[in-house]
Design a protein around this motif. Sequence first.
Motif, short mmCIF file in Angstrom:
data_model
loop_
_atom_site.label_atom_id
_atom_site.label_comp_id
_atom_site.label_asym_id
_atom_site.label_seq_id
_atom_site.Cartn_x
_atom_site.Cartn_y
_atom_site.Cartn_z
N TRP A 40 0.86 -1.18 0.00
CA TRP A 40 0.00 0.00 0.00
C TRP A 40 0.90 1.23 0.00
O TRP A 40 2.12 1.12 0.14
N THR A 41 0.33 2.41 -0.14
CA THR A 41 1.09 3.65 -0.12
C THR A 41 1.21 4.16 1.31
O THR A 41 0.20 4.37 1.98
N CYS A 42 2.43 4.32 1.77
CA CYS A 42 2.67 4.79 3.14
C CYS A 42 2.83 6.31 3.15
O CYS A 42 3.43 6.88 2.24
N PRO A 43 2.36 6.98 4.20
CA PRO A 43 2.60 8.43 4.31
C PRO A 43 4.06 8.71 4.62
O PRO A 43 4.75 7.92 5.29
N VAL A 44 4.57 9.82 4.13
CA VAL A 44 5.98 10.14 4.31
C VAL A 44 6.35 10.34 5.77
O VAL A 44 7.50 10.14 6.17
N ASN A 45 5.37 10.70 6.60
CA ASN A 45 5.67 10.97 8.01
C ASN A 45 5.39 9.78 8.92
O ASN A 45 5.33 9.92 10.14
N CYS A 46 5.21 8.58 8.36
CA CYS A 46 5.01 7.39 9.20
C CYS A 46 6.29 7.09 9.96
O CYS A 46 7.38 7.04 9.38
N ILE A 47 6.19 6.85 11.24
CA ILE A 47 7.37 6.54 12.06
C ILE A 47 7.56 5.05 12.26
O ILE A 47 8.36 4.62 13.09
N GLU A 48 6.83 4.23 11.50
CA GLU A 48 6.96 2.77 11.55
C GLU A 48 6.80 2.23 12.98
O GLU A 48 7.69 1.55 13.50
N PRO A 49 5.68 2.52 13.62
CA PRO A 49 5.48 2.09 15.00
C PRO A 49 5.29 0.58 15.10
O PRO A 49 5.15 -0.12 14.08
N ALA A 50 5.26 0.08 16.32
CA ALA A 50 5.10 -1.36 16.54
C ALA A 50 3.77 -1.86 15.99
O ALA A 50 3.66 -3.03 15.59
N LYS A 51 2.76 -1.00 15.97
CA LYS A 51 1.48 -1.34 15.35
C LYS A 51 1.35 -0.56 14.05
O LYS A 51 1.33 0.66 14.06
N CYS A 52 1.30 -1.28 12.94
CA CYS A 52 1.26 -0.63 11.62
C CYS A 52 -0.03 0.17 11.46
O CYS A 52 -1.13 -0.38 11.63
N ALA A 67 0.13 -5.74 14.55
CA ALA A 67 1.53 -5.64 14.94
C ALA A 67 2.44 -5.65 13.72
O ALA A 67 2.23 -6.43 12.78
N ARG A 68 3.42 -4.77 13.71
CA ARG A 68 4.42 -4.78 12.65
C ARG A 68 5.45 -5.85 12.99
O ARG A 68 6.36 -5.62 13.76
N ASP A 69 5.29 -7.03 12.39
CA ASP A 69 6.15 -8.16 12.71
C ASP A 69 7.26 -8.33 11.68
O ASP A 69 7.73 -9.43 11.43
N TRP A 70 7.67 -7.25 11.06
CA TRP A 70 8.75 -7.29 10.07
C TRP A 70 9.76 -6.18 10.36
O TRP A 70 9.45 -5.17 10.99
N SER A 71 10.98 -6.39 9.88
CA SER A 71 12.03 -5.37 9.97
C SER A 71 13.01 -5.61 8.83
O SER A 71 13.63 -6.67 8.75
N MET A 72 13.13 -4.63 7.96
CA MET A 72 13.97 -4.78 6.78
C MET A 72 15.45 -5.04 7.11
O MET A 72 16.08 -5.88 6.45
N THR A 124 20.28 0.64 2.09
CA THR A 124 19.80 1.77 2.89
C THR A 124 18.33 1.49 3.15
O THR A 124 17.52 1.48 2.22
N VAL A 125 18.00 1.24 4.41
CA VAL A 125 16.67 0.71 4.72
C VAL A 125 16.08 1.35 5.96
O VAL A 125 16.79 1.82 6.85
N SER A 126 14.75 1.37 5.99
CA SER A 126 14.02 1.61 7.23
C SER A 126 13.48 0.25 7.67
O SER A 126 13.89 -0.78 7.15
N HIS A 127 12.57 0.22 8.61
CA HIS A 127 11.97 -1.07 8.97
C HIS A 127 11.13 -1.63 7.83
O HIS A 127 11.02 -2.85 7.67
N CYS A 128 10.55 -0.75 7.01
CA CYS A 128 9.56 -1.18 6.03
C CYS A 128 10.03 -1.13 4.58
O CYS A 128 9.48 -1.86 3.74
#
Length: 241
Positions: free
Chosen positions: A145-157, A163-168, A227-231
Amino acid sequence: MLRFERIVVIGGGCYGSWYTQQLTRAIQRGALTAAEIVVVDRDPACRVAMSLADGAHAGAPVRLVVQEWAAYLSEWLAAGPEALAGHAMVPSPLMPHLCLDWLVERARGRWPTRHVRVEPMPVTPPTPWERAAPDARHYVSFATWTCPVNCIEPAKCPATREARDWSMPITIRKVAHDEPSLGGAAIFHCEHRTYGVGMIDADAIAGADRQVSAWAAHGPSRVLVGTVSHCHGALGVLAID
């Protein structure tokens, strides 16, 4: 309170101006201190230049450097990891893979007679979304899906509401570990630090150059650079023959 010597914001346009605004707010509200915030853009009339002229960054040590991104990073990161302690880079979502490009430049300067290049990924990354680009870079995401630029990738997507059960970083390091053609990995994690702004520690980028030098000192080497974030992430294989 977070404390930095220098924060380098890549780009002074749409994204960079928003990040600079958020860093200014963090300083004004006592969540952050920095000796300087450097915004790098080749356009002297970019949005940050206009906001500086309007006095929008009162109390924050923001200055604009009019220069190409790659040229600025070449000078800044060459200082080495010890000198860059307390420095951080704020990347732009749409920038080229600057960390990989910098490592390629450093390798070519170190070994002018060796063949240094970026190769395609030897395996397809195990992420829900992935694309190989014509220049051998590879882009990956856990989001379909399209993520907002200001998403801080919290524990709950915020998108799935689960729950965000992934980490790049974990996923890509495992790819490098399991692939026998790769001799190592340099993974730069853009972590969200304050007021929605993600940063990469500059000493980690400079330190990776030393590690690449050690890996390739005595023969050919293939290093997975990410170069990665969690997502999300940008990947490429630095090949040195």
